[in-house]
Design a protein around this motif. Structure first.
Motif, PDB file in Angstrom:
ATOM      1  N   GLN A  71       0.827  -1.208   0.000  1.00 44.79           N
ATOM      2  CA  GLN A  71       0.000   0.000   0.000  1.00 44.79           C
ATOM      3  C   GLN A  71       0.861   1.257   0.000  1.00 44.79           C
ATOM      4  N   VAL A  72       1.971   1.242   0.722  1.00 47.44           N
ATOM      5  CA  VAL A  72       2.877   2.390   0.738  1.00 47.44           C
ATOM      6  C   VAL A  72       3.482   2.605  -0.647  1.00 47.44           C
ATOM      7  N   ILE A  73       3.885   1.535  -1.292  1.00 45.96           N
ATOM      8  CA  ILE A  73       4.446   1.648  -2.645  1.00 45.96           C
ATOM      9  C   ILE A  73       3.390   2.174  -3.608  1.00 45.96           C
ATOM     10  N   TYR A  74       2.187   1.668  -3.513  1.00 48.88           N
ATOM     11  CA  TYR A  74       1.071   2.097  -4.357  1.00 48.88           C
ATOM     12  C   TYR A  74       0.828   3.600  -4.203  1.00 48.88           C
ATOM     13  N   GLN A  75       0.764   4.079  -2.971  1.00 47.24           N
ATOM     14  CA  GLN A  75       0.520   5.497  -2.720  1.00 47.24           C
ATOM     15  C   GLN A  75       1.702   6.360  -3.152  1.00 47.24           C
ATOM     16  N   SER A  76       2.926   5.860  -2.988  1.00 48.58           N
ATOM     17  CA  SER A  76       4.110   6.612  -3.398  1.00 48.58           C
ATOM     18  C   SER A  76       4.148   6.807  -4.909  1.00 48.58           C
ATOM     19  N   VAL A  77       3.809   5.758  -5.630  1.00 44.21           N
ATOM     20  CA  VAL A  77       3.790   5.862  -7.090  1.00 44.21           C
ATOM     21  C   VAL A  77       2.699   6.835  -7.538  1.00 44.21           C
ATOM     22  N   MET A  78       1.579   6.852  -6.827  1.00 42.89           N
ATOM     23  CA  MET A  78       0.532   7.811  -7.162  1.00 42.89           C
ATOM     24  C   MET A  78       1.017   9.246  -6.952  1.00 42.89           C
ATOM     25  N   LEU A  79       1.810   9.466  -5.932  1.00 44.42           N
ATOM     26  CA  LEU A  79       2.362  10.788  -5.674  1.00 44.42           C
ATOM     27  C   LEU A  79       3.327  11.200  -6.785  1.00 44.42           C
ATOM     28  N   ILE A  80       4.189  10.290  -7.178  1.00 44.00           N
ATOM     29  CA  ILE A  80       5.136  10.566  -8.260  1.00 44.00           C
ATOM     30  C   ILE A  80       4.387  10.778  -9.577  1.00 44.00           C
ATOM     31  N   GLY A  81       3.304  10.056  -9.760  1.00 46.60           N
ATOM     32  CA  GLY A  81       2.517  10.188 -10.976  1.00 46.60           C
ATOM     33  C   GLY A  81       1.953  11.579 -11.179  1.00 46.60           C
ATOM     34  N   ASP A  82       1.641  12.275 -10.105  1.00 46.90           N
ATOM     35  CA  ASP A  82       1.147  13.643 -10.235  1.00 46.90           C
ATOM     36  C   ASP A  82       2.163  14.547 -10.910  1.00 46.90           C
ATOM     37  N   VAL A  83       3.425  14.379 -10.584  1.00 49.02           N
ATOM     38  CA  VAL A  83       4.481  15.195 -11.174  1.00 49.02           C
ATOM     39  C   VAL A  83       4.682  14.831 -12.646  1.00 49.02           C
ATOM     40  N   ILE A  84       4.747  13.551 -12.942  1.00 54.33           N
ATOM     41  CA  ILE A  84       4.981  13.086 -14.303  1.00 54.33           C
ATOM     42  C   ILE A  84       3.818  13.458 -15.214  1.00 54.33           C
ATOM     43  N   THR A  85       2.627  13.376 -14.709  1.00 60.05           N
ATOM     44  CA  THR A  85       1.436  13.625 -15.502  1.00 60.05           C
ATOM     45  C   THR A  85       1.387  15.042 -16.051  1.00 60.05           C
ATOM     46  N   SER A  86       1.675  16.002 -15.227  1.00 59.59           N
ATOM     47  CA  SER A  86       1.608  17.389 -15.691  1.00 59.59           C
ATOM     48  C   SER A  86       2.632  17.656 -16.786  1.00 59.59           C
ATOM     49  N   TYR A  87       3.812  17.083 -16.655  1.00 64.86           N
ATOM     50  CA  TYR A  87       4.838  17.256 -17.685  1.00 64.86           C
ATOM     51  C   TYR A  87       4.414  16.587 -18.991  1.00 64.86           C
ATOM     52  N   ALA A  88       3.891  15.374 -18.909  1.00 68.01           N
ATOM     53  CA  ALA A  88       3.475  14.650 -20.107  1.00 68.01           C
ATOM     54  C   ALA A  88       2.315  15.349 -20.807  1.00 68.01           C
ATOM     55  N   ALA A  89       1.411  15.910 -20.053  1.00 65.47           N
ATOM     56  CA  ALA A  89       0.270  16.608 -20.655  1.00 65.47           C
ATOM     57  C   ALA A  89       0.714  17.852 -21.413  1.00 65.47           C
ATOM     58  N   ASP A  90       1.721  18.524 -20.903  1.00 67.67           N
ATOM     59  CA  ASP A  90       2.233  19.701 -21.598  1.00 67.67           C
ATOM     60  C   ASP A  90       2.944  19.323 -22.892  1.00 67.67           C
ATOM     61  N   ARG A  91       3.631  18.203 -22.890  1.00 68.63           N
ATOM     62  CA  ARG A  91       4.399  17.786 -24.067  1.00 68.63           C
ATOM     63  C   ARG A  91       3.543  17.100 -25.127  1.00 68.63           C
ATOM     64  N   ILE A  92       2.622  16.248 -24.713  1.00 71.19           N
ATOM     65  CA  ILE A  92       1.874  15.412 -25.648  1.00 71.19           C
ATOM     66  C   ILE A  92       0.450  15.914 -25.847  1.00 71.19           C
ATOM     67  N   GLY A  93      -0.165  16.356 -24.785  1.00 73.27           N
ATOM     68  CA  GLY A  93      -1.569  16.757 -24.833  1.00 73.27           C
ATOM     69  C   GLY A  93      -2.375  15.895 -23.890  1.00 73.27           C
ATOM     70  N   PRO A  94      -3.451  16.430 -23.363  1.00 70.36           N
ATOM     71  CA  PRO A  94      -4.196  15.696 -22.336  1.00 70.36           C
ATOM     72  C   PRO A  94      -4.997  14.501 -22.853  1.00 70.36           C
ATOM     73  N   ARG A  95      -5.571  14.623 -24.026  1.00 71.91           N
ATOM     74  CA  ARG A  95      -6.463  13.560 -24.489  1.00 71.91           C
ATOM     75  C   ARG A  95      -5.748  12.232 -24.731  1.00 71.91           C
ATOM     76  N   PRO A  96      -4.611  12.189 -25.448  1.00 73.09           N
ATOM     77  CA  PRO A  96      -3.930  10.898 -25.612  1.00 73.09           C
ATOM     78  C   PRO A  96      -3.465  10.292 -24.287  1.00 73.09           C
ATOM     79  N   ILE A  97      -3.041  11.133 -23.368  1.00 71.84           N
ATOM     80  CA  ILE A  97      -2.612  10.656 -22.051  1.00 71.84           C
ATOM     81  C   ILE A  97      -3.801  10.047 -21.310  1.00 71.84           C
ATOM     82  N   HIS A  98      -4.946  10.683 -21.409  1.00 70.42           N
ATOM     83  CA  HIS A  98      -6.150  10.202 -20.745  1.00 70.42           C
ATOM     84  C   HIS A  98      -6.559   8.823 -21.273  1.00 70.42           C
TER      85      HIS A  98
END
Length: 87
Positions: free
Chosen positions: A12-39
């Motif tokens: 559960q700790v690993i699961y939650q940690s990856v979710m936290l890291i995902g917030d950072v990665i997601t914003s960068y990917a959305a700026d580079r690629i676009g939100p719809r393909p990422i979604h």
């Protein structure tokens, strides 16, 4: 798992940690690629890896599959809000 109760907590700790890291990665990917393909990609990952986690044969495999599912859930949740705001 009677003697290994800490493994459930660790997964559960690993699961939650990856979710936290995902917030950072997601914003960068959305700026580079676009939100719809990422979604769309995120929802595909949730279906594939979430279903696979149910059939994992080892603890390590389960934790890895749950971590990827957690990352995809963060991405999907973030872009659900973003797309709902746009449309």
């Amino acid at each position: 798992m009677c003697g290994n109760n800490y493994l459930a907590e660790m997964s559960q700790v690993i699961y939650q940690s990856v979710m936290l890291i995902g917030d950072v990665i997601t914003s960068y990917a959305a700026d580079r690629i676009g939100p719809r393909p990422i979604h769309i990609f995120a929802h595909s990952l949730v279906v594939i890896f979430g279903s696979s986690a149910a059939f994992a044969q080892t603890y390590t495999g389960f934790v890895i599959l749950r971590a990827v599912t957690g990352l995809a859930i963060v991405v999907g949740r973030l872009f659900n809000r973003y797309l709902h705001y746009l449309y």
